[in-house]
Structure formats: structure tokens, C-alpha cells
Design an enzyme around this catalytic site. Sequence first.
Site, short mmCIF file in Angstrom:
data_model
loop_
_atom_site.label_atom_id
_atom_site.label_comp_id
_atom_site.label_asym_id
_atom_site.label_seq_id
_atom_site.Cartn_x
_atom_site.Cartn_y
_atom_site.Cartn_z
N GLU A 176 0.79 -1.23 0.00
CA GLU A 176 0.00 0.00 0.00
C GLU A 176 0.83 1.29 0.00
OE1 GLU A 176 -2.77 -0.18 3.25
OE2 GLU A 176 -3.94 -1.75 2.27
N GLU A 365 -5.32 -8.56 0.78
CA GLU A 365 -5.95 -8.26 2.08
C GLU A 365 -7.43 -7.96 1.87
OE1 GLU A 365 -4.25 -5.08 4.46
OE2 GLU A 365 -2.22 -5.76 4.00
C1 FCB Z 1 -4.26 -2.17 5.62
C2 FCB Z 1 -2.84 -2.50 6.03
C3 FCB Z 1 -2.75 -3.57 7.09
C4 FCB Z 1 -3.85 -3.44 8.13
C5 FCB Z 1 -5.19 -3.30 7.48
C6 FCB Z 1 -6.35 -3.20 8.45
O1 FCB Z 1 -4.32 -0.88 5.11
O2 FCB Z 1 -2.09 -2.93 4.93
O3 FCB Z 1 -1.46 -3.52 7.65
O4 FCB Z 1 -3.55 -2.42 9.00
O5 FCB Z 1 -5.20 -2.17 6.64
#
Ligand code: FCB
Length: 469
Positions: A176, A365
Amino acid sequence: MAMTDDAARPTAPLTFPPSFLFGTATASTQVEGGDVDSDWMAFAREPGRIKGGDTPRVACDHWNRFRDDAALQKKLGYGAYRMSIEWARVEPRPGVFDTAVLDHYRAMLGALVDAGITPMVTLHHFSLPTWLTHTSGAASRAGLLADALPELLARYSAVVVRALGDLCRLWVTLNEPNVLVAQGYLMGAWPPAKKSPLDAVRAHHNLLAAHVAMYRALHAEAASVTGTLAVGIAHHLRVIVPDASTRAVDRLGATALRSVFNDAFARAVCDGTLYGPLDAFARARGRRAFDVRNAKGTQDFFGVNYYSRDRVRLSLRDADQMFLPRGVEKGAEVSDLGWEVYPDGLGTVLGEWSQRSGVPMYITENGIADASDTQRKSFLVRHLAEVARAIARGVDVRGYFHWSLMDNFEWDSGYEPRFGLVAIDYATQSRTPRPSAELYGAIARARAIDRATWAAYREPPANAKRSPT
Ligand code: FCB
């Protein structure tokens, strides 16, 4: 699979291909623990930075408990695990690499492989060694703005893949970059806590250059290790819409936020181009010229971190939010952190970026802060259904990593948000799978969402949290 149009909901059973990876994700700073010399440890020591004064010093003690954690994943039926490597541990001083640390990461990856769990490794997940951010020296204090960043990250990546490349095939260079830049250089919420659009643009470009250098270093090294590495980025992508589509300024605000925050990095890596105004700004004010064309095609897969949808307004009163405050529709289903639960967006993002990138997709994620585990089962089922639908439409999605395996240190929000399939009792470090953890395991084992599961969880639960009306 019977599927008519977008308005129609998918029909169960929803199935996944035999090679599809069902996994979970964590990041070193959030779970490992240890007195690591990183900018996040230093930041957490500054009063008022982290909610509740929490620090990542102990976290989930995953550094010491990784064997039990791998055994737990296996027991739950998860077949993949995305973890990250802490740069500050591997390279405690510039150019000095700690072989004991690399051996420890070998043991961590080995435990996964022995348990039949496919690893995916992230090389940079937000944290930096303090020799790059705090102390004086060759690349002193500049952090993400250091001219040497691309070279330093490439050298570190080469060392890591040389040491561990035989145990892992899937590599993520950066997690990110857009979020890191926004939080660290615009919102001032994360280290180095700046609010400078110029520095934000420079950090963004430096991270792009770093990614390209890391990508090349990994592939150069791969030839001597396994020759079959796949390298990508975990892109954070949101659905961004105008708060009131009737207001032209809101439409403009949504477009701007989408172009600058959401799309810019991913677009550069897909096409080798930058969003016009960002490019002009960088050329006029940036110190270092970075040829964005070099970024084109530097990903073998496209990682998507997908969480939520934002409604954007243009508001001159909200300078601290760059005049674009983000909100949620009244009465919408939300998480403990107030983030809207919007499963359809995952399908949209997968479709759009699979086309734009032309490479296979992974959901690197996706998850929800839900301490009571009231909504997580439905959240999981609805998001996985979107993945199955995308696959049925022909999108090449290879795996899904739920955030997170266990509760952990949620950056400036500390330990309060509970993202884990597995609950952590921080006083005793005991791990307790929540009901959603078992459901995810059942779906992973069956490689399908069966009719009964779909019928039970296709809607949010009646007691789901809602945004104020
Ligand atoms: C994302 C991050 C991860 C975690 C989630 C909830 O933005 O990559 O590390 O904090 O959010």
C-alpha cells in the site's frame, strides 16, 4: 454457474478452482513483537501518537510463537499465509545483514511449508529502519525521501531472496504505497508525521522507483535461486463515489481523490503513465526526475487490498482532510472502525484492474474490525462470493488472503480494533479462533460456499452495526 446480470445475486454453490489459495495475512510490525530499531517503534514511544499509548513491542509475540501459529493455521484448514519481513531486523545497520535473523525467517517459512501452507512474503510493509529515518549518516533521516531508497531497498530485497527464495515463490515488494504516503506525508498520522503535498509527491515517486528497482533485483536474483518467482505489489484500492452525485464539486472531488490517491501508483505500474496534474506537479517541484515509463509491466501479479467504499465531499472547511472529507451513507453497514461494508466493490475492483493490468490477481488483504465477530462470517461469505463471481466471469484470481489471521497492532489505532479470525488475549498471548475462523476453514476445505452457508450469510446479520441515520 447460473448468473444473469449484476443486479442478480449469485446462486450457491459458489465454487473455486483447485489451485485457488485460501489464506490469511499479517505484517511483521503488527504481530512479531521485539525491540526492533524501526521508525514505528520510535514513533510509538512518542507520547500521543498511538491510541491508548500502545506500542508494537510485544504484539502477538509471533516471532517466538510462529510454530504454534503455523500449526493453528493448518488445523483451521488455511492453505496460504502472507507475512512480511522486517527490514530493520534483517539490516540493523546500513549494509550489515544479520544472518541469524535471516535464519529465523527461514525457520518461519519452513514451518509453513512443512505444514503445507503456501507463503507469500512482503518485503516492505510500512516500517523502516531508524538508520534511514532518525540517525545521521549516508542516507540520513530522509526516510522515504532518501535518494538512495530504491538502491537500498533493492539491495535488501536481493539479500532476502538469496537467503529465502527457495522457500517462497510469491513476493510483494511494497504494501500500500498510497496509504503510506497519505498517512505519513499528508495526514501526519504515521511517521514521519508530515503534512506536505510536495513531500508526498516526492515520496510517491521514490516508492515507484524503489518498486521498480526491487522488482528487477528480485528477478535478477531469482535465476540463481528457483527461477520461478512471481513479484507484485499489494495495492490499496477503495471504491470512491461522490457524496451527492448531483453536486458537480463532489463529483470533481471524487474524481480527484480516485486519480491521485487510489489509482496513481497502480496506473503507473500498469501503463507507465502518471495522472496529469500529479505529473506536472512532480516535474515542476520535484527534485529528482523519475521516468515513470520504467514502471510499466513491473508486476507479475496484481495484489488488491480491498476494505471499503468512501463517499467524498468537497469542503473548504476540512483543510486537515485535504478538503475532501470522506464519509459513509447514513444507515449503511459498518465495521467497529466505521468503515462501510461494501462487498460489491471487491468485484468491481477485481474486474477493472484485471483488465488494466493484464496479469493474474490476488486479494492480498480483505477483512473487518469486528470484536464481537457478529458480522465477520457474513463479511467473508459475501466477499468470497464476489471473488467466485469474478472468476466465473473470466477474471484470473489466484487467491484470497483474509486480514487478518489474528488480532494485532493496528498502527496508530493500537490494539483496540480486532481484525482477527483468531482472537488474541494480549495478557496471556492465548489464541482463540472466533466462529468465523471455523467457517472460513470449512469454505477453504470445500473450495465452495454451499447452499446452506450462502442462505445463512448472504445478508448482513440483523444486529450488524450501522452508520448513524
Ligand atoms: C491495511 C494495512 C494492514 C492493516 C489493514 C487493516 O491498510 O495494509 O497492515 O492495517 O489495513
